[in-house]
Each structure stands twice: as C-alpha cells, then as structure tokens.
Design a protein around this motif. Structure first.
Motif, short mmCIF file in Angstrom:
data_model
loop_
_atom_site.label_atom_id
_atom_site.label_comp_id
_atom_site.label_asym_id
_atom_site.label_seq_id
_atom_site.Cartn_x
_atom_site.Cartn_y
_atom_site.Cartn_z
N PRO A 119 1.81 11.49 12.22
CA PRO A 119 1.71 12.22 11.91
C PRO A 119 0.97 12.58 10.45
CG PRO A 119 3.47 13.53 13.17
CD PRO A 119 3.53 11.11 13.08
N VAL A 120 0.51 13.26 9.46
CA VAL A 120 0.15 12.95 8.40
C VAL A 120 -0.64 14.30 7.81
CG1 VAL A 120 -0.79 12.37 5.50
CG2 VAL A 120 -0.45 10.22 8.02
N PHE A 121 1.05 15.18 6.98
CA PHE A 121 0.54 16.39 6.22
C PHE A 121 0.89 16.69 4.70
CE2 PHE A 121 4.06 16.79 9.43
CZ PHE A 121 4.72 17.39 8.17
N ASP A 122 0.10 17.03 4.19
CA ASP A 122 0.95 17.68 3.21
C ASP A 122 2.28 18.85 3.01
OD1 ASP A 122 0.00 15.67 1.69
OD2 ASP A 122 -1.95 16.83 1.24
N THR A 123 2.76 19.26 2.04
CA THR A 123 4.36 20.26 2.01
C THR A 123 4.07 20.74 0.27
OG1 THR A 123 5.94 18.90 2.03
CG2 THR A 123 4.65 19.62 3.72
N ILE A 124 4.46 22.14 0.28
CA ILE A 124 4.35 22.56 -1.40
C ILE A 124 5.81 21.52 -2.23
CG2 ILE A 124 3.63 24.22 -0.87
CD1 ILE A 124 6.28 26.16 -0.84
N HIS A 125 7.01 21.22 -1.45
CA HIS A 125 8.18 20.30 -1.49
C HIS A 125 8.38 19.24 -0.47
CE1 HIS A 125 9.74 21.87 1.68
NE2 HIS A 125 9.44 24.06 1.24
N GLN A 128 1.17 -1.46 -0.03
CA GLN A 128 0.07 0.18 -0.16
C GLN A 128 0.93 1.18 0.00
OE1 GLN A 128 -3.47 -0.55 -0.25
NE2 GLN A 128 -3.42 -2.32 0.16
N SER A 129 0.25 2.15 -0.66
CA SER A 129 1.34 3.86 -0.91
C SER A 129 1.15 4.33 0.63
CB SER A 129 -0.01 5.08 -0.73
OG SER A 129 0.76 5.97 -1.02
N ILE A 130 2.50 4.75 1.36
CA ILE A 130 2.94 4.78 2.71
C ILE A 130 2.12 5.74 3.07
CG2 ILE A 130 5.15 3.55 2.80
CD1 ILE A 130 5.97 6.32 2.54
N ALA A 131 1.41 6.73 2.58
CA ALA A 131 0.78 7.94 2.13
C ALA A 131 -0.77 7.75 2.89
CB ALA A 131 1.02 9.27 1.83
N SER A 132 -1.59 6.30 2.59
CA SER A 132 -2.24 6.20 2.85
C SER A 132 -2.86 6.25 4.42
CB SER A 132 -2.99 4.99 2.02
OG SER A 132 -2.47 3.86 1.94
N GLU A 133 -4.49 5.88 4.33
CA GLU A 133 -4.55 4.74 5.35
C GLU A 133 -4.87 3.76 5.30
OE1 GLU A 133 -6.05 6.18 8.48
OE2 GLU A 133 -5.09 8.15 7.51
N ASN A 134 -4.60 3.52 4.08
CA ASN A 134 -4.68 1.58 3.93
C ASN A 134 -3.29 1.10 4.39
OD1 ASN A 134 -7.41 1.31 3.13
ND2 ASN A 134 -6.38 2.46 0.63
N TRP A 135 -2.33 1.95 4.43
CA TRP A 135 -0.98 1.42 4.66
C TRP A 135 -1.78 1.16 6.13
CZ3 TRP A 135 2.84 2.45 8.42
CH2 TRP A 135 3.88 1.84 8.61
N LEU A 136 -1.13 2.02 7.13
CA LEU A 136 -1.72 2.16 8.57
C LEU A 136 -2.64 1.30 8.90
CD1 LEU A 136 -0.24 4.07 10.88
CD2 LEU A 136 -2.82 4.82 10.64
N THR A 165 -2.21 10.27 14.47
CA THR A 165 -3.23 8.69 15.22
C THR A 165 -2.05 8.64 15.69
OG1 THR A 165 -3.50 8.59 12.40
CG2 THR A 165 -4.11 6.76 14.19
N LEU A 166 -2.82 8.16 16.82
CA LEU A 166 -1.75 7.73 17.88
C LEU A 166 -2.96 6.19 18.48
CD1 LEU A 166 -0.37 8.22 20.83
CD2 LEU A 166 -2.33 9.04 21.34
N SER A 187 -5.33 1.59 23.14
CA SER A 187 -6.58 2.39 22.86
C SER A 187 -5.99 2.99 21.69
CB SER A 187 -6.16 3.60 23.59
OG SER A 187 -4.76 5.18 23.64
N SER A 188 -7.16 3.60 20.35
CA SER A 188 -6.25 4.69 19.07
C SER A 188 -7.14 5.51 18.90
CB SER A 188 -6.71 3.26 17.86
OG SER A 188 -6.53 3.53 17.13
N GLY A 189 -6.73 6.38 18.58
CA GLY A 189 -8.17 7.45 17.88
C GLY A 189 -6.68 8.56 16.94
N ASN A 190 -7.74 9.33 16.39
CA ASN A 190 -6.96 10.40 15.78
C ASN A 190 -7.42 12.05 15.83
OD1 ASN A 190 -6.47 8.20 12.99
ND2 ASN A 190 -8.63 7.73 13.62
N GLN A 191 -7.03 12.85 15.36
CA GLN A 191 -7.29 14.00 15.66
C GLN A 191 -7.05 14.59 14.63
OE1 GLN A 191 -4.83 16.05 18.96
NE2 GLN A 191 -6.13 18.18 19.28
N LEU A 192 -7.32 16.14 14.02
CA LEU A 192 -6.97 16.80 13.10
C LEU A 192 -7.05 18.41 13.40
CD1 LEU A 192 -7.19 17.01 9.99
CD2 LEU A 192 -9.62 17.79 9.42
N LEU A 193 -5.87 18.72 12.88
CA LEU A 193 -5.07 20.12 13.60
C LEU A 193 -5.50 20.70 12.71
CD1 LEU A 193 -1.72 19.47 15.71
CD2 LEU A 193 -4.34 18.88 16.40
#
Length: 226
Positions: free
Chosen positions: A153-159, A44-52, A182-183, A68-74
């Motif tokens: 943590p997963v986030f997008d950057t311009i480079h 799976q793509s390492i950046a995907s939820e499918n990988w995790l 994701t924790l 325990s397991s949880g997600n948070q969007l900042l």
C-alpha cells in the motif's frame, strides 16, 4: 490442529512472514533472493513505482514466477497497514492465517526501540519530502502452499509515522491521499533457483547478517527477557 505463529523476518526493512511449515532451505532461498532484489532496487526512491518495478524485475530474473498482479486505488480514509491488508488478502489467506498476520504485527510492535530490525523497518516504511510523507511498506507473505503474496500500500500522510501504523489507524485528517494497493502473487521455481543459489549467497556476503533480521515470537522473547 494447534495454532501456530508466523515466522517473521525483516528483509532490508521490509516485512516477510512465513505461514505454515517450510524447510529452512526454502526459507533461505526466499529471503536471500528478496534481499538481493531489495538491494538492487534501492537506487530508486522506495516510494516510487520505479522501485517496485525494479524489485519485481530482479526477482523475475531469480525465478520468482508471476501468477497474478494488480493495482487498486481506494478512496481517502483512515489508514493502517492491517486495515488495507486484511480485505486485500482475505481471498488468498484463511481466517487463521489472517490472525497470524495480525499477531505478527503485534510481535513487531513489541520489539525494543533500539532493535536493529525495528530501526531498519522504520527507515524503509516511509519516504519524506518537503510537502508530504509517503508510507510505502512492502509486506511479503508465504502461505503454507508456498504461494508468495506481496502487498504494497502507498499513501501520503501529513507527518511521519511510527510503528503503530501497522495496526493503529491514522485519522482521515492525517491522510492526504487514498491508498494505491499493489498485490503481486508469485511462486519460486525451486528447481531453477538451485542453479544460482550459491552465487547469490556469495554476492550478498555479510549483508545476510546486517540486512536480514529474524524475529522470534513475542511469547518467546518475553520469556527470554523475564
């Protein structure tokens, strides 16, 4: 009590830190099982939820028991791994353990550019596409009480980013999205894992050498290079 450093490993490009004192058998069980789960998930793509999801499922089959397991969007903000890790882990780790985490990042940043461990980490820490670069490291911390804390943590950057992303902030202009954190807190059912230990070692074979890197403390590395 004297201050001790984390025991640092790069497992198929992901960071694993052992805090406190642990037996070598326990460490090897954690490292080998997580390495196998990494390899199973890499279709799976390492950046995907499918990988995790695949990674977590594989470890569940290897007796990592979820507590325990949880997600948070900042919100969108300046970004570094330590910036997101510190507040997220502050309820699970002591101030001293958080300092060990910060020091471990410093040790990793001081690896030679041609280090196999550093190359593996940089190859795994992000995924590039035509429109963006997704930073998606997996940090696993094993506390002194054997609790396994996994942070992603997963986030997008311009480079694309370099190893400085561990503790040097990218500006908000360079960040395209607020991070999804994701924790996942688990423990290894050691009495059950014994039954599969040898089979996992056999299945991994030479990958234990090629995909698993131990990083000595920076002070020791510096002395060896002097």
């Amino acid at each position: 009590m004297p201050y001790s450093t984390a025991d640092i490993y790069i497992v198929d490009g992901n960071i694993t830190l052992f805090l406190g004192s642990h037996s070598e058998t326990f460490k090897q069980d954690i490292l080998h099982s997580s390495l196998l789960a990494n390899l199973v998930s890499n279709s799976q793509s390492i950046a995907s939820e499918n990988w995790l999801s695949a990674y977590k499922k594989a470890l569940g089959n290897l007796f990592w028991i979820t507590k325990s397991s949880g997600n948070q969007l900042l919100k969108k903000q300046p970004a570094s791994i330590i910036k997101f890790a510190t507040p997220t882990l502050s309820s699970l780790l002591s101030a001293t353990e958080l300092k060990q985490l910060s020091d471990a990042f410093g040790t990793i940043k001081n690896l030679p550019e041609d280090s196999d461990a550093l190359i593996a980490l940089l190859n795994k820490i992000q995924h590039g596409s035509d429109n963006a670069n997704t930073v998606c490291p997996l940090l696993t911390v094993i506390a002194a009480n054997k609790t396994i804390i996994s942070l992603r943590p997963v986030f997008d950057t311009i480079h694309p980013v370099n190893i400085a992303i561990l503790d040097e902030e990218l500006s908000q202009k360079e960040v395209l999205s607020g991070p999804q954190i994701t924790l996942w807190v688990t423990y290894l059912a050691e009495e059950k894992y014994v039954s599969v230990r040898n089979k996992i070692i056999e299945k991994l074979g030479s990958k234990i050498t090629t995909h698993l890197h131990h990083i000595p403390p920076y002070e020791k590395t510096a002395l060896l290079d002097a």
